[in-house]
Design a protein around this motif. Structure first.
Motif, short mmCIF file in Angstrom:
data_model
loop_
_atom_site.label_atom_id
_atom_site.label_comp_id
_atom_site.label_asym_id
_atom_site.label_seq_id
_atom_site.Cartn_x
_atom_site.Cartn_y
_atom_site.Cartn_z
N ILE A 236 0.82 -1.21 0.00
CA ILE A 236 0.00 0.00 0.00
C ILE A 236 0.86 1.27 0.00
O ILE A 236 0.41 2.33 -0.41
N SER A 237 2.11 1.14 0.42
CA SER A 237 2.99 2.30 0.56
C SER A 237 3.85 2.53 -0.69
O SER A 237 4.68 1.70 -1.05
N LYS A 238 3.66 3.69 -1.31
CA LYS A 238 4.47 4.04 -2.47
C LYS A 238 5.94 4.14 -2.09
O LYS A 238 6.82 3.74 -2.85
N GLU A 239 6.21 4.66 -0.90
CA GLU A 239 7.60 4.79 -0.45
C GLU A 239 8.28 3.43 -0.33
O GLU A 239 9.44 3.27 -0.71
N MET A 240 7.57 2.44 0.19
CA MET A 240 8.15 1.10 0.32
C MET A 240 8.34 0.46 -1.05
O MET A 240 9.37 -0.20 -1.29
N ILE A 241 7.42 0.65 -1.95
CA ILE A 241 7.56 0.11 -3.30
C ILE A 241 8.74 0.77 -4.01
O ILE A 241 9.54 0.10 -4.68
N ASP A 242 8.89 2.09 -3.84
CA ASP A 242 10.03 2.79 -4.43
C ASP A 242 11.35 2.22 -3.89
O ASP A 242 12.29 1.99 -4.65
N ALA B 167 11.81 -0.81 -2.58
CA ALA B 167 11.93 -2.19 -3.09
C ALA B 167 12.48 -2.18 -4.51
O ALA B 167 13.35 -2.98 -4.85
N LYS B 168 11.98 -1.27 -5.34
CA LYS B 168 12.47 -1.17 -6.72
C LYS B 168 13.95 -0.81 -6.76
O LYS B 168 14.69 -1.33 -7.59
N GLN B 169 14.36 0.08 -5.86
CA GLN B 169 15.78 0.48 -5.81
C GLN B 169 16.67 -0.68 -5.40
O GLN B 169 17.80 -0.80 -5.88
N LEU B 170 16.18 -1.54 -4.52
CA LEU B 170 16.98 -2.63 -3.97
C LEU B 170 16.94 -3.90 -4.82
O LEU B 170 17.70 -4.82 -4.57
N THR B 171 16.05 -3.94 -5.79
CA THR B 171 15.86 -5.15 -6.59
C THR B 171 16.51 -5.00 -7.96
O THR B 171 16.30 -4.01 -8.64
N HIS B 172 17.25 -6.03 -8.35
CA HIS B 172 17.92 -6.03 -9.64
C HIS B 172 17.50 -7.25 -10.46
O HIS B 172 18.33 -7.93 -11.03
N SER B 173 16.21 -7.50 -10.47
CA SER B 173 15.69 -8.67 -11.17
C SER B 173 14.56 -8.25 -12.09
O SER B 173 13.70 -7.45 -11.72
N LYS B 174 14.55 -8.83 -13.28
CA LYS B 174 13.47 -8.58 -14.22
C LYS B 174 12.26 -9.45 -13.93
O LYS B 174 11.20 -9.27 -14.51
N ASN B 175 12.40 -10.42 -13.03
CA ASN B 175 11.30 -11.34 -12.70
C ASN B 175 10.39 -10.83 -11.59
O ASN B 175 9.37 -11.45 -11.30
N ILE B 176 10.77 -9.73 -10.94
CA ILE B 176 9.97 -9.19 -9.85
C ILE B 176 9.32 -7.89 -10.31
O ILE B 176 10.00 -6.99 -10.81
N HIS B 177 8.00 -7.82 -10.14
CA HIS B 177 7.23 -6.65 -10.54
C HIS B 177 6.51 -6.10 -9.30
O HIS B 177 5.72 -6.81 -8.69
N TYR B 178 6.81 -4.85 -8.96
CA TYR B 178 6.22 -4.21 -7.79
C TYR B 178 5.07 -3.31 -8.20
O TYR B 178 5.09 -2.71 -9.27
N GLU B 179 4.08 -3.23 -7.30
CA GLU B 179 2.90 -2.43 -7.58
C GLU B 179 2.35 -1.84 -6.30
O GLU B 179 2.28 -2.52 -5.27
N VAL B 180 1.98 -0.56 -6.35
CA VAL B 180 1.31 0.08 -5.21
C VAL B 180 -0.17 -0.22 -5.33
O VAL B 180 -0.79 0.08 -6.36
N ALA B 181 -0.74 -0.82 -4.29
CA ALA B 181 -2.17 -1.14 -4.29
C ALA B 181 -2.62 -1.43 -2.87
O ALA B 181 -1.84 -1.84 -2.03
#
Length: 75
Positions: A47-53, A55-69
């Motif tokens: 639910i948190s845009k800040e946490m998703i942002d 997570a995206k910074q810390l992740t270097h994989s094309k198999n993981i897709h993050y979404e705010v919802a």
């Protein structure tokens, strides 16, 4: 990891797709991917845009897709 053991014992395979709810910074999302070696993808929602942002910074994989919802939102 007990979830991994139960899943592999029950289904005798690894899942191709995973949906993680309340993923936060993606710590466990990345751990799931590294331990299970998914061939398709993982969708991780928080639910948190800040946490998703973060997570995206810390992740270097094309198999993981993050979404705010909000998973409790019925829209």
């Amino acid at each position: 990891n007990i979830t991994k053991e139960i899943y592999e014992e029950e289904f005798n395979s690894k899942p191709l797709r995973v949906l993680e709810l309340a993923c936060g910074s993606g710590h466990y999302t990345r751990k799931i991917e590294s331990e299970w070696k998914f061939s398709d993808h993982i969708r991780a929602i928080d639910i948190s845009k800040e946490m998703i942002d973060l997570a995206k910074q810390l992740t270097h994989s094309k198999n993981i897709h993050y979404e705010v919802a909000d998973v409790c939102d019925s829209k």
